[in-house]
Design a protein around this motif. Structure first.
Motif, PDB file in Angstrom:
ATOM      1  N   SER A   5      46.920  36.884  56.270  1.00  0.00           N
ATOM      2  CA  SER A   5      46.967  35.811  55.288  1.00  0.00           C
ATOM      3  C   SER A   5      48.097  36.083  54.294  1.00  0.00           C
ATOM      4  N   THR A   7      47.788  36.372  51.196  1.00  0.00           N
ATOM      5  CA  THR A   7      47.265  37.380  50.262  1.00  0.00           C
ATOM      6  C   THR A   7      47.453  38.781  50.828  1.00  0.00           C
ATOM      7  N   GLU A  26      41.457  35.755  42.766  1.00  0.00           N
ATOM      8  CA  GLU A  26      40.865  34.502  43.215  1.00  0.00           C
ATOM      9  C   GLU A  26      39.538  34.872  43.874  1.00  0.00           C
ATOM     10  N   HIS A  27      38.616  33.954  43.885  1.00  0.00           N
ATOM     11  CA  HIS A  27      37.332  34.221  44.527  1.00  0.00           C
ATOM     12  C   HIS A  27      36.774  32.952  45.150  1.00  0.00           C
ATOM     13  N   TRP A  28      35.850  33.150  46.071  1.00  0.00           N
ATOM     14  CA  TRP A  28      35.186  32.037  46.724  1.00  0.00           C
ATOM     15  C   TRP A  28      34.006  31.603  45.858  1.00  0.00           C
ATOM     16  N   ASN A  29      33.948  30.319  45.531  1.00  0.00           N
ATOM     17  CA  ASN A  29      32.825  29.755  44.801  1.00  0.00           C
ATOM     18  C   ASN A  29      31.941  29.055  45.821  1.00  0.00           C
ATOM     19  N   ARG A  33      32.181  25.361  47.038  1.00  0.00           N
ATOM     20  CA  ARG A  33      32.794  25.542  48.365  1.00  0.00           C
ATOM     21  C   ARG A  33      34.320  25.463  48.309  1.00  0.00           C
ATOM     22  N   ARG A  35      38.000  27.936  46.871  1.00  0.00           N
ATOM     23  CA  ARG A  35      38.559  29.154  46.292  1.00  0.00           C
ATOM     24  C   ARG A  35      39.007  28.821  44.882  1.00  0.00           C
ATOM     25  N   GLN A  36      38.714  29.720  43.942  1.00  0.00           N
ATOM     26  CA  GLN A  36      39.118  29.508  42.562  1.00  0.00           C
ATOM     27  C   GLN A  36      40.044  30.638  42.138  1.00  0.00           C
ATOM     28  N   ASP A  37      41.194  30.247  41.596  1.00  0.00           N
ATOM     29  CA  ASP A  37      42.208  31.195  41.144  1.00  0.00           C
ATOM     30  C   ASP A  37      41.968  31.560  39.682  1.00  0.00           C
ATOM     31  N   ASP A  43      46.597  34.180  42.123  1.00  0.00           N
ATOM     32  CA  ASP A  43      45.846  34.823  43.203  1.00  0.00           C
ATOM     33  C   ASP A  43      45.780  36.337  43.052  1.00  0.00           C
TER      34      ASP A  43
END
Length: 107
Positions: A5, A7, A26-29, A33, A35-37, A43
Motif C-alpha cells: 500500500s 502507507t 489514520e485509523h479505521w472507524n 466504515r 478511514r479517518q486521517d 496519514d
C-alpha cells in the motif's frame, strides 16, 4: 511478493531516509466504515532531529486531489504555524517496475 500500500511504501522509504520515529495516524472507524486521517488530512507523522514531517500518502494519480483536500483543510494554517513540513507522496511503478514516489511539498 504481496502488493504494498502507499502507507507501507512510505514507511519503508522514511526508514531508509533515516526518520527515527514514525506513526500511522489514520485509523479505521468501524461505525462510519471509513478511514479517518489525523486532522482530516494526515496519514503518517515522522520525527527526526527536531523536525516533524506530516504526510498524506496516496497513489500517483490521486496526488493532486490530496493537495486540494489539504489546502482546504481547516487545520492546515495551524500545522504550518507549528513549522511542520507537510507533503503529499504519490506512488507509482516506473517503466522498470520499481516503485517511485512524487513528493509535493505544501508546507
Amino acid at each position: 511478493m504481496a502488493k504494498m500500500s502507499p502507507t507501507q511504501l512510505t514507511l519503508r522509504k522514511l526508514k531508509t531516509d533515516g526518520w527515527t520515529t514514525l506513526a500511522i495516524v489514520e485509523h479505521w472507524n468501524p461505525f462510519a466504515r471509513i478511514r479517518q486521517d489525523l486532522f482530516g488530512c494526515i496519514d503518517i507523522l515522522a520525527l527526526k532531529d527536531g523536525d516533524t514531517l506530516a504526510i498524506q500518502c496516496t497513489t500517483y494519480n490521486n496526488r493532486w486531489a490530496r493537495v486540494k483536500k489539504i489546502s482546504e483543510n481547516d487545520h492546515i494554517a495551524n500545522m504550518r504555524k507549528c513549522n511542520w513540513s507537510i507533503e503529499v507522496w504519490g506512488w507509482r511503478k516506473n517503466k522498470s517496475n520499481k516503485w517511485e514516489v512524487d513528493v509535493i511539498d505544501i508546507s
